[in-house]
Design an enzyme around this catalytic site. Structure first.
Site, PDB file in Angstrom:
ATOM      1  N   SER A  11      -2.509  -3.240  -1.516  1.00 30.31           N
ATOM      2  CA  SER A  11      -1.549  -4.337  -1.459  1.00 30.31           C
ATOM      3  C   SER A  11      -0.096  -3.892  -1.476  1.00 30.31           C
ATOM      4  O   SER A  11       0.770  -4.539  -0.906  1.00 30.31           O
ATOM      5  CB  SER A  11      -1.798  -5.310  -2.614  1.00 30.31           C
ATOM      6  OG  SER A  11      -3.082  -5.876  -2.491  1.00 30.31           O
ATOM      7  N   THR A  12       0.201  -2.801  -2.168  1.00 32.00           N
ATOM      8  CA  THR A  12       1.586  -2.351  -2.274  1.00 32.00           C
ATOM      9  C   THR A  12       1.687  -0.862  -2.009  1.00 32.00           C
ATOM     10  O   THR A  12       0.694  -0.133  -2.058  1.00 32.00           O
ATOM     11  CB  THR A  12       2.169  -2.639  -3.672  1.00 32.00           C
ATOM     12  OG1 THR A  12       1.530  -1.767  -4.620  1.00 32.00           O
ATOM     13  CG2 THR A  12       1.954  -4.082  -4.083  1.00 32.00           C
TER      14      THR A  12
END
Length: 211
Positions: A11-12
Site C-alpha cells: 500500500s505504501t
C-alpha cells in the site's frame, strides 16, 4: 511457450515487499517477471499492473499472494479476474488460498466450471461488501465514542513540548545556523523531519521561549 508471472502490491512506499517476493521466487517465478506496485488497491491505475496486463497472454500463469493484493474494490477485482482468465485466457493462482483461488481448476470443469466460478466470485463480492460495511460501521462508532469522550482524533499534535530530547538538540543546535542562513528552511525541516506548517509553529514557540 507460456510464461509464469508474479504480481506484488504494497500500500505504501514504506511497506516491504520482500515476503511476497520470496513466495514468488519459491514458486519458480523469475525476478524479472515479478511486477511490483507500491500503491493503494482502490483502483487498477497502477503502472506495473498495467504493464503486466500488456505482456501477459494466453496460457500464461499469474501468481498473486492474496486477493486483496490484486485490489480492494471487489467488483473491480472480479472484472479484472474475468478479463485475465477469460478474455486473455491466462490463469491466476492466489497463494494465500490455492485450494479456492486457482482458475485452472474451474477451466478443467468446462461450462460447469465457468458457472461455478461465476457463483463463487459473486459470493466473494457479497461477503467483501458486507465486510466493508461492518468496517465502516465500526469506524463510525469508534469516532462517535471518541468524540463523546472529548478525545482528539486524527494525527497526534506536534509542538515544542512534544519534541524528543534528540529533536530539541537538533532544534537548538541548528536554529542559529538557520537564522544566519547557513542552512535553508527546507534543510532544517528535513533535520527535524517536520512538515512546513508544523516546523514554523515549533520555531515560533521556540523563539517565544528564547525571549
Amino acid at each position: 511457450m507460456s510464461n509464469i508471472y508474479g504480481y506484488i502490491r504494497v500500500s505504501t512506499k514504506d511497506q516491504n515487499e520482500a515476503r511476497q517476493f520470496t513466495k514468488m521466487i519459491d514458486k519458480g517465478v523469475e525476478a524479472r517477471k515479478i511486477f511490483v506496485d507500491k500503491l493503494s488497491g482502490k483502483d487498477f491505475n497502477r503502472p506495473q499492473y498495467q504493464l503486466l496486463k500488456k505482456v501477459i497472454s494466453e496460457g500464461d500463469l499469474l501468481y498473486i499472494d492474496a486477493l486483496d493484493r490484486l485490489g480492494r474494490n471487489y467488483d473491480s477485482v472480479i472484472t479484472e479476474w474475468k478479463n485475465i482468465t477469460r478474455d486473455i485466457r491466462a490463469d491466476i493462482v492466489i497463494l494465500e488460498n490455492e485450494t479456492l483461488f486457482d482458475s485452472r481448476k474451474f477451466k478443467e470443469m468446462g461450462d460447469m466450471g465457468k458457472l461455478m466460478e461465476d457463483q463463487f466470485l459473486s459470493l466473494l463480492s457479497y461477503v467483501a461488501d458486507q465486510e466493508r460495511k461492518k468496517i465502516r460501521k465500526r469506524q463510525a462508532e469508534g469516532i462517535a465514542a471518541a468524540r463523546s469522550q472529548g478525545r482528539h482524533l486524527g494525527r497526534p499534535r506536534i509542538d515544542l513540548s512534544t519534541l524528543s530530547a534528540n529533536e530539541l538538540v537538533i532544534l537548538e543546535s541548528n536554529y542559529p545556523r538557520w537564522i544566519n542562513k547557513e542552512i535553508t528552511a527546507v534543510e532544517f525541516m528535513g533535520l527535524l523531519q517536520l512538515k512546513k506548517n508544523t516546523f514554523y509553529k515549533v520555531v515560533k514557540e521556540y523563539e517565544k521561549r528564547l525571549n
